[in-house]
Design an enzyme around this catalytic site. Sequence first.
Site, PDB file in Angstrom:
ATOM      1  NE  ARG A   1     -13.851 -71.896  37.486  1.00 33.92           N
ATOM      2  CZ  ARG A   1     -14.572 -71.986  38.615  1.00 33.92           C
ATOM      3  NH1 ARG A   1     -15.527 -71.112  38.887  1.00 33.92           N
ATOM      4  NH2 ARG A   1     -14.329 -72.959  39.470  1.00 33.92           N
TER       5      ARG A   1
ATOM      6  CB  CYS B   1     -10.251 -72.707  32.758  1.00 38.51           C
ATOM      7  SG  CYS B   1     -10.648 -73.295  34.409  1.00 38.51           S
TER       8      CYS B   1
ATOM      9  CG  HIS C   1     -16.709 -72.255  53.913  1.00 39.12           C
ATOM     10  ND1 HIS C   1     -16.855 -71.656  52.684  1.00 39.12           N
ATOM     11  CD2 HIS C   1     -15.792 -71.520  54.578  1.00 39.12           C
ATOM     12  CE1 HIS C   1     -16.074 -70.590  52.626  1.00 39.12           C
ATOM     13  NE2 HIS C   1     -15.404 -70.479  53.760  1.00 39.12           N
TER      14      HIS C   1
ATOM     15  CE1 TYR D   1      -8.706 -73.977  38.441  1.00 37.29           C
ATOM     16  CE2 TYR D   1      -8.510 -72.792  40.522  1.00 37.29           C
ATOM     17  CZ  TYR D   1      -9.215 -73.112  39.386  1.00 37.29           C
ATOM     18  OH  TYR D   1     -10.462 -72.569  39.192  1.00 37.29           O
TER      19      TYR D   1
ATOM     20  CG  HIS E   1     -12.094 -66.291  56.509  1.00 42.13           C
ATOM     21  ND1 HIS E   1     -12.466 -65.669  55.341  1.00 42.13           N
ATOM     22  CD2 HIS E   1     -12.729 -67.487  56.531  1.00 42.13           C
ATOM     23  CE1 HIS E   1     -13.316 -66.460  54.681  1.00 42.13           C
ATOM     24  NE2 HIS E   1     -13.489 -67.561  55.384  1.00 42.13           N
TER      25      HIS E   1
HETATM   26  N1  MTE Z   1      -9.664 -63.925  39.881  1.00 40.20           N
HETATM   27  C1  MTE Z   1     -10.586 -63.649  40.810  1.00 40.20           C
HETATM   28  N2  MTE Z   1     -10.418 -62.547  41.571  1.00 40.20           N
HETATM   29  N3  MTE Z   1     -11.651 -64.453  41.020  1.00 40.20           N
HETATM   30  C2  MTE Z   1     -11.833 -65.588  40.275  1.00 40.20           C
HETATM   31  O1  MTE Z   1     -12.832 -66.286  40.471  1.00 40.20           O
HETATM   32  N4  MTE Z   1     -10.932 -67.064  38.543  1.00 40.20           N
HETATM   33  C3  MTE Z   1      -9.660 -67.529  37.974  1.00 40.20           C
HETATM   34  C4  MTE Z   1      -8.919 -66.394  37.300  1.00 40.20           C
HETATM   35  N5  MTE Z   1      -8.846 -65.253  38.168  1.00 40.20           N
HETATM   36  C5  MTE Z   1     -10.857 -65.917  39.296  1.00 40.20           C
HETATM   37  C6  MTE Z   1      -9.788 -65.015  39.112  1.00 40.20           C
HETATM   38  C7  MTE Z   1      -9.817 -68.618  37.015  1.00 40.20           C
HETATM   39  S1  MTE Z   1      -9.920 -70.193  37.622  1.00 40.20           S
HETATM   40  C8  MTE Z   1      -9.784 -68.396  35.671  1.00 40.20           C
HETATM   41  S2  MTE Z   1      -9.885 -69.685  34.572  1.00 40.20           S
HETATM   42  C9  MTE Z   1      -9.650 -67.028  35.124  1.00 40.20           C
HETATM   43  O2  MTE Z   1      -9.643 -66.031  36.137  1.00 40.20           O
HETATM   44  C10 MTE Z   1     -10.782 -66.713  34.180  1.00 40.20           C
HETATM   45  O3  MTE Z   1     -10.634 -65.427  33.641  1.00 40.20           O
HETATM   46  P1  MTE Z   1     -11.807 -64.826  32.765  1.00 40.20           P
HETATM   47  O4  MTE Z   1     -13.090 -64.938  33.536  1.00 40.20           O
HETATM   48  O5  MTE Z   1     -11.415 -63.425  32.456  1.00 40.20           O
HETATM   49  O6  MTE Z   1     -11.872 -65.675  31.524  1.00 40.20           O
HETATM   50 MO    MO Z   2      -9.903 -71.617  35.816  1.00 42.91          MO
END
Ligand code: MTE
Ligand code: MO
Length: 538
Positions: free
Chosen positions: A139, A190, A64, A348, A40
């Site tokens: 985020r 982001c 999914h 992204y 997975h």
């Molecule tokens: N890391 C994990 N484990 N899970 C997540 O959802 N989101 C990513 C990144 N790292 C994410 C992650 C995204 S898309 C962004 S923009 C940033 O974390 C946001 O960091 P923040 O929430 O500390 O601002």
């Molecule tokens: Mo992001």
Amino acid sequence: DPSLPRFRLADVRKHGAASAQPWVTYEDKVYDITEWVGAHPGGDVILRAAGGSIEPYWNIFSIHKAPHVREILDQYLIGYIDAADLLRREHEAIEDPFVADPERDARLVTHTSRPRNAEPPTDELTRAFHTPSSLFYVRNHMWVPVVGEGAEGDEHAVTVELPDGETRRYTLGELKARFPTHRITAALQCSGNRRSDMTRQATKTNGLQWGVGAISNAEWEGVRLADVLADAGLRVADAQAATAVAKPPPPPDDDDDDDAPPPPASSLHVQFSGLEAYGASIPLETALDPRGDVLLAFGMNGAPLPRDHGFPLRAIVPGHVAARSVKWLSKIAVADEESSSQWQRRDYKGFGPNEGASPDWDRAKAIQEMPVTSAITGVWVGRGADKAEPPATPPPPPAEASSPTGTNGRADAEPVTLEGYAYAGGGRAIARVDVSLDGGKSWDQAALVDDCAGGKCPGNRAWAWTRWRYSGQLPPAEAITTNTETDTNAGGKKACTTLVVKATDDAYNAQPETHASVYNVRGNLATAWHRVRLCRLS
Ligand code: MTE
Ligand code: MO
């Protein structure tokens, strides 16, 4: 296949996460997912659904809901839910995966609450150089993993895997004790920041409709990823291959040409995995850049990481899209390909405006270093607007481009003060911020706030955002008659103009004029000139 057996839900429940043969249900079907767990893409997070229905999770993670995922699941079909249970299961509720999410500051502007996605209110965004941790944008793609609180965080372990498959495990306590600590000030942004601008000015984009606040700036504390990789035994040859970008190939008659050539720099990657199955990667070259300041961070603004921001450990890849700064870090793997996660391969990325609704994901390069951008976060109109400090009660956030601001007073030659941020990726400094009060016909320059003076911004490159401030005179009403509209509510006339900001970095990269010219269906890298419509009664 009607010959397959029927199962009672009580039987399904026996095949929970702890069972050697985990099962899930979807609609009226029962699946044995034992074989799938290892393969997975999201890791064993799928076990959350074991013993019950996978549907509620797929409702949350709608990626999914695609035919190819159903095809995978269908391989594991073992039977059907017994008719006696089919009706009852409609009312079956799953344990809320977000139940343990932390409390959040009420001032945050929430786009979605499960998972939590929120940005600081625009008028608070650049109030401080270091965004207070409680207001830092959030985020999350999933729930916030639960890790023991306080000092228990030090027992959290991260596994480092090298290209040869060797692994080494470090607890956070060990990382803190064994490696030098580094501090950097860095903005995280982001790739969806300002997406709502692109939607408004170009056309529909898929994704969270962020305003100007999917960016924040903080001081991070942690150990260097490069130090940890070296300690874990990353081979010097790999490291050299990763850093020797510009080195010419050896002459063909070189003595040791029967040695296997070192892999090209771009062929090794550092894959990060978070506890909740999120994952992303950066090139090894980035991780080993001696001036790149890539951290395994445990501190934010002088305190342990808050849970929303990755407690107890996250990657910080300054100058890069924040999607690579993986939170709740549990595994780091050096491998010969990018992370296989959807966030690396199906998210992204950027596309040309010609590519429309179904761009070629495999062909496009993952976003890493960020381009230059800027935004207006505050506007003050009228006498007193040029005072050094903004008034205590700022006007409504300018993100709503049509919201009237400072409607009191005459429309001609009024003072106006603007403030905002500018940010360039890759550690490139902001060289200049251009401001226009008349929709881009004439320009002036903003003053850059000297937040990093006297070494106040630790880090090898310019990782922080640059705050800027500008005071000027709004164009007299006659000059903007082309923009004059009738305000039906006030019964009078409104004089409107468009305030514009654009930044240039020290490599002379500049922002595109329009969103249409950089339109992509995901609304990524919405870096066009930021425009705020300002209307006053005339
Ligand atoms: N890391 C994990 N484990 N899970 C997540 O959802 N989101 C990513 C990144 N790292 C994410 C992650 C995204 S898309 C962004 S923009 C940033 O974390 C946001 O960091 P923040 O929430 O500390 O601002
Ligand atoms: Mo992001």
